[in-house]
Design an enzyme around this catalytic site. Structure first.
Site, mmCIF file in Angstrom:
data_model
loop_
_atom_site.group_PDB
_atom_site.id
_atom_site.type_symbol
_atom_site.label_atom_id
_atom_site.label_comp_id
_atom_site.label_asym_id
_atom_site.label_seq_id
_atom_site.Cartn_x
_atom_site.Cartn_y
_atom_site.Cartn_z
ATOM 1 C CD1 TRP B 377 19.086 -14.628 6.419
ATOM 2 C CD2 TRP B 377 17.009 -14.388 5.650
ATOM 3 N NE1 TRP B 377 18.447 -15.839 6.547
ATOM 4 C CE2 TRP B 377 17.168 -15.720 6.087
ATOM 5 C CE3 TRP B 377 15.775 -14.010 5.123
ATOM 6 C CZ2 TRP B 377 16.145 -16.662 6.009
ATOM 7 C CZ3 TRP B 377 14.763 -14.954 5.044
ATOM 8 C CH2 TRP B 377 14.954 -16.258 5.489
ATOM 9 C CD1 TRP B 380 16.029 -13.475 1.194
ATOM 10 C CD2 TRP B 380 14.559 -14.123 -0.347
ATOM 11 N NE1 TRP B 380 14.876 -13.833 1.830
ATOM 12 C CE2 TRP B 380 13.956 -14.244 0.912
ATOM 13 C CE3 TRP B 380 13.822 -14.470 -1.471
ATOM 14 C CZ2 TRP B 380 12.655 -14.691 1.066
ATOM 15 C CZ3 TRP B 380 12.520 -14.922 -1.318
ATOM 16 C CH2 TRP B 380 11.946 -15.026 -0.053
ATOM 17 C CG ASN B 381 11.460 -10.333 0.200
ATOM 18 O OD1 ASN B 381 11.143 -9.219 -0.228
ATOM 19 N ND2 ASN B 381 10.570 -11.192 0.638
ATOM 20 N N PRO B 383 11.929 -5.778 -1.180
ATOM 21 C CG PRO B 383 10.105 -6.125 -2.620
ATOM 22 C CD PRO B 383 11.500 -6.625 -2.323
ATOM 23 C CG HIS B 385 16.844 -5.596 3.127
ATOM 24 N ND1 HIS B 385 17.441 -6.007 4.297
ATOM 25 C CD2 HIS B 385 17.644 -4.624 2.627
ATOM 26 C CE1 HIS B 385 18.543 -5.316 4.489
ATOM 27 N NE2 HIS B 385 18.702 -4.479 3.490
ATOM 28 C CG HIS B 418 8.958 -16.599 7.588
ATOM 29 N ND1 HIS B 418 9.596 -15.389 7.643
ATOM 30 C CD2 HIS B 418 9.287 -17.122 6.386
ATOM 31 C CE1 HIS B 418 10.292 -15.196 6.536
ATOM 32 N NE2 HIS B 418 10.118 -16.236 5.753
#
Lengths: 494, 494
Positions: B377, B380-381, B383, B385, B418
């Protein structure tokens, strides 16, 4: 070495242009850090950008493993829901023996597999005969070669006489087994020959030394004595005493070990492990069990329908449709090849190695990173590669031929073997497999140029492309010819 | 750090057991080399064996790229053969605007997308107002938060009133855009707030220093002078003079750059590149063009039929069949997610970065090697994070809360986002997405334990499994509820 240097300089130039592009001095960085807006951004490349030089993709191996497992479990569940539980080990025996085909209870494949012991024993007896001077050296070598030739031609002859009694799987197994034994015995005969030559040379050297005592050529004497003492020093150690020496190796136990060991190169003393790791053995057995099932499911459910559907397309010779079919076939074929690679070269050979306490497990190198075709061919199948280098390439270059000629001979022999493995079971002598292998040296040159001119990534892409697209092309060629031969009357009806 | 040490000690123990097992002394090796049989074998591990510690699988990235390209080209050819050439850019506009749905020529999605400029400009004006003391600081912050809240709730309200005029793609795009702008403006407001706090502190420090001259507290005076001189030294350099300082940043040009830049974290001075590399831009544009086509083909030809076929199975609640469907869905869904990841995080963000000369391209780290869920977590992302760490996690820990509580808050906020991105476009408020995200912290603990107890490979396998199997589960949940809601009358007929 040149490639590495060039690669580095290329990378360096790229890195330079990036760092110039950033044009942020150390001072500026410090000043930015002191600003009130709590900055978090610094200049850096994305990992997938070639300029980042990042290369740790270990996780992708686990990914591939999981994706294949999920595919395998799902196909299994689907089959179970459709047909219930119907794994039948007896069917395997029937397929292997070809019992069903002829229905005459002759099992020719099984008989040929058992018969393979004969040429092995003959080879041992001939070696023994040469060692005790019962057979003259030169005549013995000719007998050995005749034995090898007889062995490799036997399946062809038997198939010619009793072709209808064989199943395809049975005869393929026989051809594979006979070819492996051929390569192993070749190595056995040649290695023993080297040992005899070496012993003769030593004997002659000793004689020379004794002669030189009477006619004092001091220079020669000193050199010989020096060499002798060096050799004695190392040959007198307890480690040396434990090693088997020619001709003590010529016995059935030693030859059986070599025949079962996961290598094609005969040596008198193999590196051995101290114990058999049980967990390791269990893991490899489980891999083989589930992997073979997955491979069979892939083959039956994905590949066979695609090939069958493609024959008509190929007969019509429409290039767009042929391309579409070829690409459709490429994916399952490639996945099957990857399964086959992992199961044979990792699971099976490591299992044999562990059981026989054979310590050299380099059955493959990192061919997935190969940046040109030559590197691929010298890394994906190490047993054959090591055999070809030790028993074909080196002897030829030692005879004074160029390295280029030697590698052409290696590729030609390899091409012959591929043709043998395909044409004999199909009972159909085409030369697609041979041509496919002989296309490798020119392809190697092209990929090498691509690597040098466009960068290593392009070389690697060419290697993968030829692997993914080349095989289905060859398979389609053979299947097309096979279907034309066997189903032609049906096709001529409409 | 403990993990690394443990890992190393584990590997060391493994290596030890192997080298013990081999039990071949240096002397033995030397002796073997001198034998007459030209030995080639030495003890070594296979590369896939965990004990080999080999980890260079760069070639597999090229492999994945090729396999996806081949799949894309083949699907394209098949479509072309079946339906001819029928790419229609107009259809895209129709899908986006929802023109076809209502047929009332109102394009609500397009209007909302254009309207998003309003809250951005309002935010800038409010900041300006606070900076020139037109609006009191505290009241200004309240206005800013109201503006943000209004923006994020607007799509929900509009959808509630004119729900039938929207297409699914249109409203999804709107939600995504509004969420991104929300996060960016949040960062903008908070960063400007930090700058004001910092300036105030400096002002008070200076005042303190001046006061301390009259009432000589020498200790304080020396410290303050020392700090001031250090800051002056670096603030007087030409590098510092080039940096924008608050409140000079409060203008439309600066805010527009931030809105377009591939980051969610506002800074007054971003690291910049010196030039736009044309080849780089062309490559990214080509990747986007072909990649989006491949992703659409995967979605239409593979995923939609699988999902549609699965609804009945889910309604019946047969666990074996549900598992089979889930596994079937998992493969195309996962491939689609990988495409989406590469296209958004590598192709698209790098393209924006290059065009805007934005130098920080760390949009993702090596999440494919993540050995537990928390690492995944946070890699992977990048921006999101970086935004979460800078604007949620750190402020919370600075308030004195524990790191654990701070990360739970981060996950809860992420779960809300989400849910927003899924529930609003589907017009169906379930909590599957929220629950899916909130399942991550316990999963993180489990995977961490697996990593420590069973080794890093198992941690990585759990990460990949949750990624491959978790998503299709959530998708099936939503699709099941959606189908129950919209197609129920049809299902009740038989």
């Amino acid at each position: 070495m040149t490639t590495e240097t060039e690669e580095k300089s290329l990378r360096y130039r790229r890195a330079q242009s990036v760092s110039k592009a950033e044009e942020i001095t150390e001072q500026e960085k410090k000043v930015r850090k002191l600003q009130l807006d709590k900055p978090v951004h610094i200049p850096r490349d994305s990992l997938f950008s070639w300029s980042s030089e990042f290369n740790n993709f270990t996780g992708l191996v686990n990914w591939g493993f999981l994706m294949l497992s999920i595919g395998g479990v799902r196909l299994g569940l689907e089959n179970f829901l459709k047909y219930g539980f119907r794994v039948n080990p007896l069917e395997w025996l029937i397929v292997l023996t070809g019992y069903n085909v002829g229905d005459r209870s002759q099992y020719p494949s099984v008989i040929l597999i058992i018969f393979s012991i004969v040429p092995i024993v003959v080879s041992l007896l001939l070696e023994k005969g040469i060692a005790v001077d019962l057979i003259p050296e030169k005549f013995g070598v000719i007998l050995q070669l005749s034995n090898l030739l007889f062995m490799v031609l036997l399946p062809i002859a038997v198939l010619h006489i009793k072709g209808n009694d064989f199943s395809f799987v049975g005869i393929s197994t026989v051809c594979m087994l006979y070819l492996v034994i051929f390569l192993k015995l070749w190595s056995y005969v040649q290695t023993n020959h080297w040992c005899r030559l070496g012993l003769k040379k030593k004997y002659l050297d000793n004689k020379l030394r004794r002669q030189s005592l009477s006619a004092p050529n001091w220079n020669k004497l000193i050199t010989a004595a020096h060499e002798q003492s060096k050799e004695d020093l190392i040959n007198d150690t307890p480690a040396a005493a434990r090693l088997t020496k020619y001709p003590d190796n010529l016995n059935l136990k030693d030859l059986s070990y070599f025949m079962l060991a996961p290598t094609l190169c005969y040596e008198l003393n193999y590196p051995r492990t101290a114990r058999i790791r049980k967990r390791f053995v269990i893991k490899r057995v489980l891999e083989l069990f589930f992997g073979i099932n997955l491979a069979l499911a892939l083959f039956q459910q994905w590949m066979i329908p695609t090939i069958t559907n493609s024959v008509e397309t190929f007969a019509k010779m429409d290039p767009v449709r042929i391309t579409e079919r070829l690409l459709k076939l490429a994916v399952p074929n490639h996945l099957l090849w990857l399964c086959f690679f992992y199961l044979s070269f990792h699971s099976f050979l490591n299992l044999m190695g562990e059981l026989l306490q054979f310590a050299d497990r380099k059955f493959y190198a990192d061919w997935w990173n190969a940046n040109n075709i030559s590197v691929f061919w010298s890394t994906w199948n190490m047993p054959v590669h090591m055999w070809a280098v030790r028993h074909v390439y080196k002897p030829i270059t030692e005879l004074g031929f160029s390295k280029f000629n030697a590698s052409i001979v290696v590729f030609a022999i390899s091409a012959l073997f591929h043709e043998y493995l395909v044409s004999v079971p199909l009972q159909m002598f085409r030369i697609w497999a041979f041509l496919g292998m002989m296309a490798q040296p020119p392809l190697a040159i092209i990929s090498r140029q691509a690597e040098l001119k466009l960068g290593p990534r392009w070389g690697n892409l060419i290697v993968w492309s030829s692997l993914i697209l080349g095989q289905p092309l060859a398979i389609m060629m053979y299947y097309h010819d096979y279907a034309m031969l066997h189903f032609k009357p049906v096709q001529e009806v409409p």
